[in-house]
Scaffold this active site. Structure first.
Site, PDB file in Angstrom:
ATOM      1  N   LYS A  15       0.851  -1.207   0.000  1.00  7.05           N
ATOM      2  CA  LYS A  15       0.000   0.000   0.000  1.00  7.05           C
ATOM      3  C   LYS A  15       0.883   1.253   0.000  1.00  7.05           C
ATOM      4  CE  LYS A  15      -1.432   1.370   4.223  1.00  7.05           C
ATOM      5  NZ  LYS A  15      -1.110   2.730   4.654  1.00  7.05           N
ATOM      6  N   ASN A  16       1.958   1.232   0.797  1.00  4.92           N
ATOM      7  CA  ASN A  16       2.767   2.443   0.962  1.00  4.92           C
ATOM      8  C   ASN A  16       3.740   2.687  -0.183  1.00  4.92           C
ATOM      9  OD1 ASN A  16       1.348   2.909   3.250  1.00  4.92           O
ATOM     10  ND2 ASN A  16       2.980   2.349   4.673  1.00  4.92           N
ATOM     11  N   CYS A  53      -3.899  11.822  13.210  1.00  2.00           N
ATOM     12  CA  CYS A  53      -4.612  10.548  13.190  1.00  2.00           C
ATOM     13  C   CYS A  53      -4.358   9.885  14.555  1.00  2.00           C
ATOM     14  CB  CYS A  53      -4.132   9.668  12.041  1.00  2.00           C
ATOM     15  SG  CYS A  53      -2.480   9.038  12.289  1.00  2.00           S
ATOM     16  N   ARG A  73       1.197  13.957  13.049  1.00  2.00           N
ATOM     17  CA  ARG A  73       1.488  13.715  11.623  1.00  2.00           C
ATOM     18  C   ARG A  73       1.605  15.037  10.830  1.00  2.00           C
ATOM     19  NH1 ARG A  73      -0.101   8.465  10.500  1.00  2.00           N
ATOM     20  NH2 ARG A  73       1.371   8.509   8.772  1.00  2.00           N
ATOM     21  N   ASP A  85       5.894   0.287  11.911  1.00  2.46           N
ATOM     22  CA  ASP A  85       4.648  -0.351  11.452  1.00  2.46           C
ATOM     23  C   ASP A  85       4.562  -1.812  11.879  1.00  2.46           C
ATOM     24  OD1 ASP A  85       4.339   1.417   8.266  1.00  2.46           O
ATOM     25  OD2 ASP A  85       4.045   2.011  10.343  1.00  2.46           O
ATOM     26  N   ARG A  93      -8.117  -0.909   5.391  1.00  2.14           N
ATOM     27  CA  ARG A  93      -7.346   0.169   4.751  1.00  2.14           C
ATOM     28  C   ARG A  93      -6.042  -0.357   4.185  1.00  2.14           C
ATOM     29  NH1 ARG A  93      -6.804   5.737   7.791  1.00  2.14           N
ATOM     30  NH2 ARG A  93      -5.645   5.969   5.859  1.00  2.14           N
TER      31      ARG A  93
END
Ligand code: EPZ
Length: 427
Positions: A22-23, A120, A125, A309, A401
């Protein structure tokens, strides 16, 4: 809102496949803004953030096809007509990585309006370093009504130094620099594989970039970029999550379609914790654990250190290890949201500032728990896979997500997990 129902106790056995990162996909989709030509990206993960990025690009006038057929997982993007270079708040508020369109929009269109990304669950952030770099390249940036407006007839290459290592900051400014006038030298860059993946795509579009993946990236600006077809890296965090799932359930799991070279710190820590980790070939890893797990400390760092992460997922494993594991979170200021939920399942964790002290081994018991952010959710799934009884995980839209069909993938290797509620809950 969808929930997961998970019954613990089954060791995971078999082969589980990793999706695209995803990133990596998010900056690479934003990079399509930099050319009028068509761009095709393969190995795109079927996750909610990608759909959000599709909506964002389409709202600006791009034509975006997104297909997930068996052979597909592909998107084709044409930004020939960017009629409305505005990233609207309704979209940005659901995904702060929307700020990745800022650099490419200014580089391609000479202007951009991007809603300020809120914070978030895991922290404030800010994007001050993105803005500081763009201003140094000649952008004039104003802020009003919650929007950033940036203008530059043409960005100028310059020397940039990141006060803090920032992944999307490096990516945003890399995309801004490829069409700038002259040379840009960026120092103290993020070295994450996702930065290198984006650079490889940009080079395929005709950009002149050296040093991606190292702290110093040198870019010679060019007049135009052309289209490309690029395959997205495997998701190293999804792979790491599955490796921990194999270890925590005392299974024998092969994690396929991954890149072991992106997982050095994670593999080392799993071995230190007592799991048997074997790199089978260039794209698969086997993890087994039948003996007791040992406590081992982690301290999250920028790549190639232990990834932030993976911190929440490792904490779940640490609850099953004999002894005391100290987990220090150095990247984000509020990334222990999973601690209270793990404690409700019987984990013994004490938080003091940026360090969580986990005392194991704790016999976890099932509970109704709440997902709060993407990786905290993964931590709760891992804990539920070993907890006694049936756990209910609420607000799993956080997982959707960034994890593609995770309940199907885990069921495929023996987990007792099912989704309740309408598919892709309107979370
Ligand atoms: C990227 O976020 C990832 N997201 C995050 O993954 C990941 O946790 C993070 O990098 C760190 O590896 C994407 O790539 C879309 P940073 P990013 O800028 O770029 C501070 C997930 O779970 N900072 O590297 O937003 C910041 O507050 C997500 O997939 C500034 O102060 O993270 C943080 O403390 C979560 N000013 C630190 O730097 C800035 O302008 C690192 O943040 C930018 C960042």
């Amino acid at each position: 809102m969808d929930k997961f129902v998970v019954r613990g106790g089954n060791p995971l056995v078999g082969t589980i496949r990793v999706s695209g990162a995803k990133n990596s996909a998010l900056p690479c989709m934003a990079a399509a803004i930099l050319t009028e030509d068509e761009v095709t990206l393969e190995n795109i993960p079927q996750v909610r953030d990608i759909e959000t990025e599709r909506k964002l690009l389409a709202s600006m006038g791009a034509e975006v096809e997104l297909g997930y057929g068996r052979a597909q997982h592909r998107t084709t993007i044409s930004c020939r007509n960017l009629s409305d270079p505005v990233a609207k708040y309704e979209i940005v508020k659901t995904m702060r990585a929307s700020s990745l369109v800022l650099g490419p929009l200014i580089a391609r269109c000479g202007m951009a309006r991007v809603a300020m990304p809120g914070g978030c669950a895991i922290g404030g952030r800010p994007i001050d370093l993105h803005l500081k770099g763009l201003e140094k390249m000649g952008a004039v940036i104003t802020q009003e009504h919650g929007y950033l407006e940036a203008r530059a007839s043409r960005l100028r290459g310059t020397e940039l130094f990141f006060d803090k290592i920032t992944v999307t900051g490096t990516e945003d400014l890399l995309m801004a620099s490829v069409l700038a006038e002259g040379e840009t030298v960026m120092e103290n860059c993020a070295r994450e594989p996702e930065v290198s993946d984006l650079a490889a795509m940009l080079i395929g579009m005709g950009a002149k970039i050296e040093g991606a993946g190292t702290p110093t990236i040198r870019v010679q600006g060019v007049e135009k970029l052309h289209g490309t077809r690029h395959r997205i890296n495997p998701d190293r965090i999804e792979a790491g999550t599955f490796l921990i799932a194999g270890a925590i359930t005392r299974g024998d799991l092969i994690v396929a379609n991954c890149n072991p070279g992106h997982l050095g710190a994670v593999l080392e820590k799993l071995r230190e914790a007592g799991a048997t980790v074997e790199i089978l070939n260039a794209d698969s890893i086997r993890v087994r654990s039948d003996g007791p797990l040992q406590a081992a400390d982690i301290s999250t760092q920028e790549y190639p250190g232990f990834p932030t992460d993976m911190q929440a997922q490792y904490m779940a494993l640490a609850t099953q290890a004999e002894g005391v594991s100290r987990i220090t979170e150095n990247i984000f200021e509020n990334r222990f949201m999973h601690v209270q939920e793990l404690a409700r399942m019987g984990a013994n964790i004490a938080v003091d500032g940026r360090t969580a002290t986990v005392r194991g081994r704790a016999q976890l018991s099932s509970a109704a728990v709440m997902c709060s952010d993407l990786r905290a959710s993964a931590s709760l799934v891992l804990a539920a896979l070993v907890a006694e009884g049936e756990s209910i995980l609420d607000r799993v839209y956080h997982m959707d997500r960034g994890y593609e069909r995770i309940e199907e993938k885990l069921r495929g290797v023996g987990a007792q997990i099912r989704r309740m509620g309408n598919v892709f809950g309107n979370g």
